[in-house]
Design an enzyme around this catalytic site. Structure first.
Site, PDB file in Angstrom:
ATOM      1  N   HIS A   1       0.844  -1.193   0.000  1.00 38.79           N
ATOM      2  CA  HIS A   1       0.000   0.000   0.000  1.00 38.79           C
ATOM      3  C   HIS A   1       0.879   1.242   0.000  1.00 38.79           C
ATOM      4  O   HIS A   1       1.977   1.257   0.545  1.00 38.79           O
ATOM      5  CB  HIS A   1      -1.006   0.007   1.156  1.00 38.79           C
ATOM      6  CG  HIS A   1      -0.437  -0.035   2.532  1.00 38.79           C
ATOM      7  ND1 HIS A   1      -0.094   1.102   3.229  1.00 38.79           N
ATOM      8  CD2 HIS A   1      -0.178  -1.079   3.360  1.00 38.79           C
ATOM      9  CE1 HIS A   1       0.350   0.764   4.429  1.00 38.79           C
ATOM     10  NE2 HIS A   1       0.314  -0.547   4.530  1.00 38.79           N
TER      11      HIS A   1
ATOM     12  N   ASP B   1      -0.249   4.360   1.049  1.00 37.86           N
ATOM     13  CA  ASP B   1      -0.643   5.344   2.056  1.00 37.86           C
ATOM     14  C   ASP B   1      -0.012   5.064   3.415  1.00 37.86           C
ATOM     15  O   ASP B   1       0.414   3.946   3.704  1.00 37.86           O
ATOM     16  CB  ASP B   1      -2.160   5.387   2.193  1.00 37.86           C
ATOM     17  CG  ASP B   1      -2.766   4.054   2.624  1.00 37.86           C
ATOM     18  OD1 ASP B   1      -2.357   3.019   2.061  1.00 37.86           O
ATOM     19  OD2 ASP B   1      -3.638   4.038   3.503  1.00 37.86           O
TER      20      ASP B   1
ATOM     21  N   ASP C   1       6.025   0.809   7.859  1.00 34.42           N
ATOM     22  CA  ASP C   1       4.682   0.453   7.384  1.00 34.42           C
ATOM     23  C   ASP C   1       4.217   1.457   6.345  1.00 34.42           C
ATOM     24  O   ASP C   1       3.597   2.448   6.664  1.00 34.42           O
ATOM     25  CB  ASP C   1       3.712   0.389   8.554  1.00 34.42           C
ATOM     26  CG  ASP C   1       2.322  -0.097   8.152  1.00 34.42           C
ATOM     27  OD1 ASP C   1       2.154  -0.581   7.021  1.00 34.42           O
ATOM     28  OD2 ASP C   1       1.402   0.008   8.978  1.00 34.42           O
TER      29      ASP C   1
ATOM     30  N   GLU D   1      -5.084   1.541   2.122  1.00 35.80           N
ATOM     31  CA  GLU D   1      -5.095   0.390   3.023  1.00 35.80           C
ATOM     32  C   GLU D   1      -5.339   0.811   4.459  1.00 35.80           C
ATOM     33  O   GLU D   1      -5.992   0.112   5.220  1.00 35.80           O
ATOM     34  CB  GLU D   1      -3.766  -0.377   2.910  1.00 35.80           C
ATOM     35  CG  GLU D   1      -3.727  -1.690   3.690  1.00 35.80           C
ATOM     36  CD  GLU D   1      -3.247  -1.569   5.126  1.00 35.80           C
ATOM     37  OE1 GLU D   1      -3.391  -2.543   5.886  1.00 35.80           O
ATOM     38  OE2 GLU D   1      -2.740  -0.499   5.529  1.00 35.80           O
ATOM     39  N   GLU D   2      -4.839   1.976   4.825  1.00 36.32           N
ATOM     40  CA  GLU D   2      -4.996   2.455   6.201  1.00 36.32           C
ATOM     41  C   GLU D   2      -6.409   2.985   6.478  1.00 36.32           C
ATOM     42  O   GLU D   2      -6.754   3.240   7.624  1.00 36.32           O
ATOM     43  CB  GLU D   2      -3.973   3.555   6.502  1.00 36.32           C
ATOM     44  CG  GLU D   2      -2.518   3.127   6.366  1.00 36.32           C
ATOM     45  CD  GLU D   2      -2.048   2.172   7.453  1.00 36.32           C
ATOM     46  OE1 GLU D   2      -2.827   1.837   8.358  1.00 36.32           O
ATOM     47  OE2 GLU D   2      -0.877   1.757   7.380  1.00 36.32           O
TER      48      GLU D   2
ATOM     49  N   GLU E   1       4.144  -6.447   4.340  1.00 33.56           N
ATOM     50  CA  GLU E   1       3.624  -5.694   5.487  1.00 33.56           C
ATOM     51  C   GLU E   1       4.445  -6.080   6.723  1.00 33.56           C
ATOM     52  O   GLU E   1       4.780  -7.243   6.904  1.00 33.56           O
ATOM     53  CB  GLU E   1       2.154  -6.058   5.703  1.00 33.56           C
ATOM     54  CG  GLU E   1       1.452  -5.310   6.784  1.00 33.56           C
ATOM     55  CD  GLU E   1       0.967  -3.920   6.373  1.00 33.56           C
ATOM     56  OE1 GLU E   1       0.879  -3.060   7.265  1.00 33.56           O
ATOM     57  OE2 GLU E   1       0.690  -3.691   5.192  1.00 33.56           O
TER      58      GLU E   1
END
Length: 171
Positions: free
Chosen positions: A67, A69, A99, A133-134, A160
């Site tokens: 991801h 974001d 992350d 994703e967040e 991740e």
């Protein structure tokens, strides 16, 4: 590798700013392979970046997915400015370094190494960097809509952070 990671941290891809700056960094990184890349944008600041390298068609696809974001920096004081990467004692500090821009960078380099080798894999090689994703996973929903046959992949590698534990599922 460090240069790309730092560029992705600087991209400040929070929901407020969107992922487009980070996606454009990946498009630039993969510029020699532009013919197999797709930068999809919406709502002026949201974006996905997808690279699809066709294989020989005798095996299923392998997907690297990450991801773009990050969560906002918040009100907690930072030792270093969150969106200005700092390299110190063999580490790079900045919002999203763990992350998941570190994993995203590692996956991008792995895919580029394969492409640079000229080797055509038995199945398609797919690299997807998605939005949200967040928050709402909107980028993954767009990705699945654009690539409906993706469900028949041999596997997905998602770098991740998991405290160095291999897991076999993710939302």
């Amino acid at each position: 590798m460090k240069k790309l990671l730092k560029q992705l941290i600087i991209a400040n891809s929070t929901l407020e700013n969107g992922e487009i700056s980070a996606a454009k960094q990946l498009a630039e990184f993969f510029a020699p392979f532009n013919d197999i890349c797709r930068l999809s944008t919406w709502d002026q600041t949201r974006a996905n970046f997808v690279l699809l390298a066709p294989g020989k068609g005798i095996k299923k696809s392998l997907i690297f997915v990450s991801h773009l974001d990050v969560v906002p920096a918040g009100d907690v004081p930072w030792t270093y400015p969150p969106f200005e990467p700092v390299e110190k004692d063999g580490r790079i500090y900045g919002r999203g370094a763990s992350d998941m821009k570190g994993g995203l960078t590692a996956a991008a380099f792995a895919v580029k190494e394969i492409l640079d080798s000229g080797l055509q894999l038995a199945g398609d090689l797919i690299f997807a960097a998605t939005a949200g994703e967040e928050t709402d996973s909107i980028g993954m929903k767009f990705f699945l809509d654009q690539y409906p046959d993706i469900h028949d992949a041999a596997g997905v590698i998602l770098p991740e952070p998991t405290d160095l534990k291999v897991i076999n599922a993710h939302r």
